[in-house]
Design a protein around this motif. Sequence first.
Motif, PDB file in Angstrom:
ATOM      1  N   LYS A  70       3.133  -2.695 -43.333  1.00 55.33           N
ATOM      2  CA  LYS A  70       3.635  -4.065 -43.188  1.00 55.33           C
ATOM      3  C   LYS A  70       3.774  -4.467 -41.716  1.00 55.33           C
ATOM      4  CE  LYS A  70       7.329  -7.101 -44.790  1.00 55.33           C
ATOM      5  NZ  LYS A  70       8.572  -7.204 -45.553  1.00 55.33           N
ATOM      6  N   TRP A  91       2.053 -11.656 -46.878  1.00 57.47           N
ATOM      7  CA  TRP A  91       2.483 -10.306 -47.259  1.00 57.47           C
ATOM      8  C   TRP A  91       3.116 -10.293 -48.648  1.00 57.47           C
ATOM      9  CZ3 TRP A  91       1.081  -5.722 -45.745  1.00 57.47           C
ATOM     10  CH2 TRP A  91       1.729  -4.614 -46.306  1.00 57.47           C
ATOM     11  N   ASP A  95       1.803  -7.903 -51.441  1.00 56.29           N
ATOM     12  CA  ASP A  95       2.721  -6.962 -52.093  1.00 56.29           C
ATOM     13  C   ASP A  95       2.679  -7.121 -53.605  1.00 56.29           C
ATOM     14  OD1 ASP A  95       4.673  -4.896 -51.898  1.00 56.29           O
ATOM     15  OD2 ASP A  95       6.211  -6.380 -52.398  1.00 56.29           O
TER      16      ASP A  95
END
Length: 196
Positions: A70, A91, A95
């Motif tokens: 990340k 992100w 995810d």
Amino acid sequence: EKYINRKNGMLVEPLHSRLAGLMLDTYELPLYQEQMMSLFAKLANYTMSEADDVRKAIGKKIPEVMQQQKGKFAAGCIANGLTQEEVDEIWAIIDKFSKYTWNYGHAVAYTKICYETAYLACYYPAAWYCALIDNADSSQEVGRYQAEMLKRGVKVLPVDINKSGIRHQVLPGNSVLSGFSGLRYVSDETAQKLLD
């Protein structure tokens, strides 16, 4: 839901303008691990080797490795001119989708196998159930298949000392003759002696 909605006419937008056209075949959503690799390379300057490490983490469902990535992903994106807000949004999608992505090659192979087996199950149910029963791991599994056969109009005939073989056989009239292998306490070796 996003994929289904986009497939049914909802506006298709890329995750970021730099990704436009990268995932057209999946409505601009990263469904395949290879698409994730391209996403990491385009937005965060990952080499394909580094992106493959991410693909492995996704494929093996290793969240710790994804969390380690990340910060590196964010730094690469910001160096490429993305804002922190854009990075956080992308992100969150990565995810979420990383839990569901497939390897493209596997997806193609599994789809082909599913299509072929569904075809056989639909048009050749007696042969299909013979194969399932002969490869079953337990008597409960065999019982379940036999119940499905009856629902689908496939007759299950009991073992016949004069006609049965070791395995189940398809007979004319959409019926299946049980094989000696289906009898409890009768091994294939014993069944072969009976046949001989």
